[in-house]
Write a protein that holds these residues in place. Structure first.
Motif, PDB file in Angstrom:
ATOM      1  N   GLY A  34       0.787  -1.228   0.000  1.00  0.00           N
ATOM      2  CA  GLY A  34       0.000   0.000   0.000  1.00  0.00           C
ATOM      3  C   GLY A  34       0.816   1.274   0.000  1.00  0.00           C
ATOM      4  O   GLY A  34       0.333   2.326   0.382  1.00  0.00           O
ATOM      5  N   CYS A  35       2.065   1.201  -0.489  1.00  0.00           N
ATOM      6  CA  CYS A  35       2.931   2.384  -0.477  1.00  0.00           C
ATOM      7  C   CYS A  35       2.580   3.394  -1.565  1.00  0.00           C
ATOM      8  O   CYS A  35       2.854   4.579  -1.431  1.00  0.00           O
ATOM      9  CB  CYS A  35       4.393   1.985  -0.593  1.00  0.00           C
ATOM     10  N   GLY A  36       2.035   2.916  -2.688  1.00  0.00           N
ATOM     11  CA  GLY A  36       1.678   3.805  -3.789  1.00  0.00           C
ATOM     12  C   GLY A  36       2.815   4.105  -4.753  1.00  0.00           C
ATOM     13  O   GLY A  36       2.602   4.789  -5.757  1.00  0.00           O
ATOM     14  N   LYS A  37       4.017   3.608  -4.492  1.00  0.00           N
ATOM     15  CA  LYS A  37       5.161   3.958  -5.345  1.00  0.00           C
ATOM     16  C   LYS A  37       5.065   3.376  -6.753  1.00  0.00           C
ATOM     17  O   LYS A  37       5.615   3.956  -7.686  1.00  0.00           O
ATOM     18  CB  LYS A  37       6.474   3.539  -4.690  1.00  0.00           C
ATOM     19  N   CYS A  38       4.347   2.270  -6.916  1.00  0.00           N
ATOM     20  CA  CYS A  38       4.224   1.722  -8.271  1.00  0.00           C
ATOM     21  C   CYS A  38       3.371   2.631  -9.149  1.00  0.00           C
ATOM     22  O   CYS A  38       3.410   2.527 -10.376  1.00  0.00           O
ATOM     23  CB  CYS A  38       3.673   0.300  -8.247  1.00  0.00           C
ATOM     24  N   CYS A  39       2.614   3.539  -8.529  1.00  0.00           N
ATOM     25  CA  CYS A  39       1.753   4.471  -9.270  1.00  0.00           C
ATOM     26  C   CYS A  39       2.453   5.788  -9.582  1.00  0.00           C
ATOM     27  O   CYS A  39       1.822   6.730 -10.056  1.00  0.00           O
ATOM     28  CB  CYS A  39       0.467   4.724  -8.488  1.00  0.00           C
ATOM     29  N   LEU A  40       3.730   5.860  -9.300  1.00  0.00           N
ATOM     30  CA  LEU A  40       4.505   7.046  -9.661  1.00  0.00           C
ATOM     31  C   LEU A  40       4.997   6.893 -11.087  1.00  0.00           C
ATOM     32  O   LEU A  40       5.332   5.785 -11.520  1.00  0.00           O
ATOM     33  CB  LEU A  40       5.711   7.206  -8.725  1.00  0.00           C
ATOM     34  N   ASP A 123      -1.254   0.649   8.316  1.00  0.00           N
ATOM     35  CA  ASP A 123      -0.634   1.981   8.287  1.00  0.00           C
ATOM     36  C   ASP A 123       0.863   1.954   8.557  1.00  0.00           C
ATOM     37  O   ASP A 123       1.519   3.000   8.508  1.00  0.00           O
ATOM     38  CB  ASP A 123      -1.316   2.906   9.296  1.00  0.00           C
ATOM     39  N   SER A 124       1.419   0.784   8.827  1.00  0.00           N
ATOM     40  CA  SER A 124       2.850   0.713   9.163  1.00  0.00           C
ATOM     41  C   SER A 124       3.734   1.203   8.025  1.00  0.00           C
ATOM     42  O   SER A 124       4.804   1.764   8.270  1.00  0.00           O
ATOM     43  CB  SER A 124       3.243  -0.703   9.588  1.00  0.00           C
ATOM     44  N   VAL A 125       3.304   1.036   6.786  1.00  0.00           N
ATOM     45  CA  VAL A 125       4.077   1.520   5.638  1.00  0.00           C
ATOM     46  C   VAL A 125       4.176   3.048   5.671  1.00  0.00           C
ATOM     47  O   VAL A 125       5.214   3.620   5.334  1.00  0.00           O
ATOM     48  CB  VAL A 125       3.483   0.993   4.308  1.00  0.00           C
ATOM     49  N   HIS A 126       3.106   3.701   6.110  1.00  0.00           N
ATOM     50  CA  HIS A 126       3.119   5.167   6.206  1.00  0.00           C
ATOM     51  C   HIS A 126       3.929   5.618   7.423  1.00  0.00           C
ATOM     52  O   HIS A 126       4.713   6.562   7.341  1.00  0.00           O
ATOM     53  CB  HIS A 126       1.697   5.714   6.292  1.00  0.00           C
ATOM     54  N   LYS A 127       3.742   4.913   8.533  1.00  0.00           N
ATOM     55  CA  LYS A 127       4.472   5.257   9.762  1.00  0.00           C
ATOM     56  C   LYS A 127       5.981   5.107   9.569  1.00  0.00           C
ATOM     57  O   LYS A 127       6.761   5.848  10.161  1.00  0.00           O
ATOM     58  CB  LYS A 127       4.000   4.381  10.920  1.00  0.00           C
ATOM     59  N   ALA A 128       6.373   4.159   8.717  1.00  0.00           N
ATOM     60  CA  ALA A 128       7.796   3.940   8.442  1.00  0.00           C
ATOM     61  C   ALA A 128       8.358   4.969   7.458  1.00  0.00           C
ATOM     62  O   ALA A 128       9.565   5.024   7.235  1.00  0.00           O
ATOM     63  CB  ALA A 128       8.019   2.521   7.903  1.00  0.00           C
ATOM     64  N   GLY A 129       7.482   5.774   6.862  1.00  0.00           N
ATOM     65  CA  GLY A 129       7.935   6.815   5.938  1.00  0.00           C
ATOM     66  C   GLY A 129       8.331   6.302   4.571  1.00  0.00           C
ATOM     67  O   GLY A 129       9.107   6.952   3.868  1.00  0.00           O
ATOM     68  N   VAL A 130       7.826   5.138   4.163  1.00  0.00           N
ATOM     69  CA  VAL A 130       8.206   4.576   2.865  1.00  0.00           C
ATOM     70  C   VAL A 130       7.069   4.604   1.853  1.00  0.00           C
ATOM     71  O   VAL A 130       7.177   4.010   0.788  1.00  0.00           O
ATOM     72  CB  VAL A 130       8.759   3.135   3.004  1.00  0.00           C
ATOM     73  N   SER A 131       6.008   5.326   2.164  1.00  0.00           N
ATOM     74  CA  SER A 131       4.915   5.472   1.202  1.00  0.00           C
ATOM     75  C   SER A 131       4.985   6.859   0.573  1.00  0.00           C
ATOM     76  O   SER A 131       5.778   7.698   0.982  1.00  0.00           O
ATOM     77  CB  SER A 131       3.565   5.272   1.898  1.00  0.00           C
ATOM     78  N   VAL A 132       4.121   7.078  -0.404  1.00  0.00           N
ATOM     79  CA  VAL A 132       4.085   8.371  -1.093  1.00  0.00           C
ATOM     80  C   VAL A 132       3.107   9.334  -0.428  1.00  0.00           C
ATOM     81  O   VAL A 132       2.840  10.414  -0.967  1.00  0.00           O
ATOM     82  CB  VAL A 132       3.726   8.213  -2.586  1.00  0.00           C
ATOM     83  N   GLN A 133       2.611   8.970   0.706  1.00  0.00           N
ATOM     84  CA  GLN A 133       1.561   9.736   1.372  1.00  0.00           C
ATOM     85  C   GLN A 133       1.916  11.215   1.522  1.00  0.00           C
ATOM     86  O   GLN A 133       2.888  11.573   2.175  1.00  0.00           O
ATOM     87  CB  GLN A 133       1.273   9.133   2.733  1.00  0.00           C
TER      88      GLN A 133
END
Length: 156
Positions: A34-40, A123-133
């Motif tokens: 759920g990081c969203g990086k593949c959509c960049l 939400d751990s992907v966002h908390k870790a700072g590795v998503s595009v949020q």
């Protein structure tokens, strides 16, 4: 935020015991962090084949949820969107984000501790700072000739 990826009822650490080609559709989808990086949007060097991620997001990416706003019907809007599957991973893994579970497992590497399948927290992907949020720019508002100005270093 409701979690669109159903990870309920899956065998513990199934990805360590099953080859990618043997995963059920539910298991396959659950690998997405759920990081969203593949959509960049990406830039590929024609000479070296090196791929760079940019902060320029697909028009369908919601950068607050890091999800495609039209996932089930995304091809109606973005026909070139890739449907990643075990049988096409060999031809697409090279451009996937370096932290992507599909790429990591394809390379024989373990998942990161922040992956929701390990942490139990979507939400751990966002908390870790590795998503595009919260930090993408719109492809509609960013001319393609300016995409190089938005290249990001991986991993983020």
């Amino acid at each position: 935020m409701s979690e669109p990826i159903d990870r309920s009822g899956l065998a513990k650490r199934f990805w360590e015991r099953k080859p990618l080609s043997k995963l059920s559709n539910k298991e396959w989808e659950a690998l997405c962090d759920g990081c969203g990086k593949c959509c960049l949007n990406k830039l590929e060097d024609e000479d070296s084949g090196e791929v760079a991620l940019t902060r320029v997001a697909c028009r369908l990416l919601d950068d607050e949820t890091c999800r495609c706003a039209q996932y089930p019907i995304r091809h109606q809007f973005v026909p070139e969107c890739i449907v990643l599957k075990p049988d096409n991973l060999d031809t697409h893994a090279y451009w996937m984000p370096k932290t992507c579970a599909y790429r990591l497992l394809w390379q024989g590497k373990p998942l990161y501790d922040w992956h929701p399948l390990i942490s139990g927290d979507p939400d751990s992907v966002h908390k870790a700072g590795v998503s595009v949020q919260g930090w993408t720019v719109s492809e509609f508002e960013t001319p393609e000739e300016e995409w190089e100005d938005h290249i990001i270093e991986e991993p983020i």
